[in-house]
Design a protein around this motif. Sequence first.
Motif: not given
Ligand code: SF4
Length: 351
Positions: A29-39, A105-107
């Motif tokens: 799970r993540c609180n972000y949705r980075c464009t290069y990482c997740m849909p 971490t995304n911090a």
């Molecule tokens: Fe979440 Fe971005 Fe880390 Fe992927 S790279 S896990 S979307 S913070």
Amino acid sequence: MNRPTDTGTALVDRFGRLHTYLRVSVTDRCNYRCTYCMPAEGHVWLPRNEVLSHEEIVRIVTVMAGSGLRRVRLTGGEPLLRRGITSLVAAIAAVPGIDDVSMTTNAHGLAELAGPLAAAGLHRVNISVDSLDPARFARLTRGGQLGAVLAGVRAAHEAGLGPIKLNMVVMRGENDDEITSMAAACLPGGLLAGAEETVLRYIEYMPFAGRWHENVPAGEIRERLRAAGHLEVDAGDLPGVGPATRERWTPAPRESAPGASAPSVRVGFIAPLTEHFCARCNRLRLLVDGHLRTCLGYESTPSLRDVLRGGATDDALLAAIADIVSGKPAGHLAETEGGTAFEGVMTSIGG
Ligand code: SF4
Ligand code: SAM
């Protein structure tokens, strides 16, 4: 096949690579949705009962530590979202043989957790920051707050979780115009700097199916740094030997951060596409569902979760790990965009 022993041979593969480093993805799970990482949407989270429990993670780490594992990095998804993350850190730090526990971490959330994590035994953090422009940061992370991340970076410095390494995934047309300004922000006195030296690592974008960006090769990033200053190899001591190169950038005077007292910054390149580091790869990845990945590029079976839940003894667990490690491929095949994509989902793998 390698046989498990007390001497660490279980974690040596058929190419002679010794594995002392484990990355553990503690949540998908993540609180972000980075464009290069997740849909953007439609991502299906693993049901909770398919995720390794704290006890299962600690047992796997303990068995591997008996065979030479020394360093553990917690990642995700976003590891700060894992319930009880400070007790998990404490339990891993207490495993005999483990002498380095770190986190990527995304911090976002680190402002509150940096102190408790350091007290629990976390040694260091790597923090992902791909832009210092708040609007661009929000776009690249699909809603992330740069202010919260900067507060997390400051808290990590204050808690002594250094030297902090900042990770920047460089994508053409997205953030490659910030290559030098990001390094300048890590100079003493800069926005991302603390009392201890801050290290910036430029990461080549890795192609995962469905999330395409254009990579900027490490060689081109170096050229851009050279155009704005001086870049040299830096063999100095730094905890956490990994795939990143060790270099030092001294900016031309106009790039210096205001008030900077030292003129240079450590930088590194993680270049899985243009500068393969497979031959010296010492890492294993424990995925959130218990699969042990020996190579970022390939899935491997069986899931250690299933082995554990099948009632395996420690010897049987170590034998399963040894089998997986012995099957580690020489390297991955992803070379360029349009070539082979990496398999799987980054949030389960953990980067
Ligand atoms: Fe979440 Fe971005 Fe880390 Fe992927 S790279 S896990 S979307 S913070
Ligand atoms: N959420 C945490 C974070 O962002 O730092 C930890 C998990 S994240 C998957 C781990 C690392 O993988 C981050 O540094 C992120 O930038 C990197 N990453 C994710 N997708 C990537 C991709 N396609 N190419 C290169 N790096 C990637």
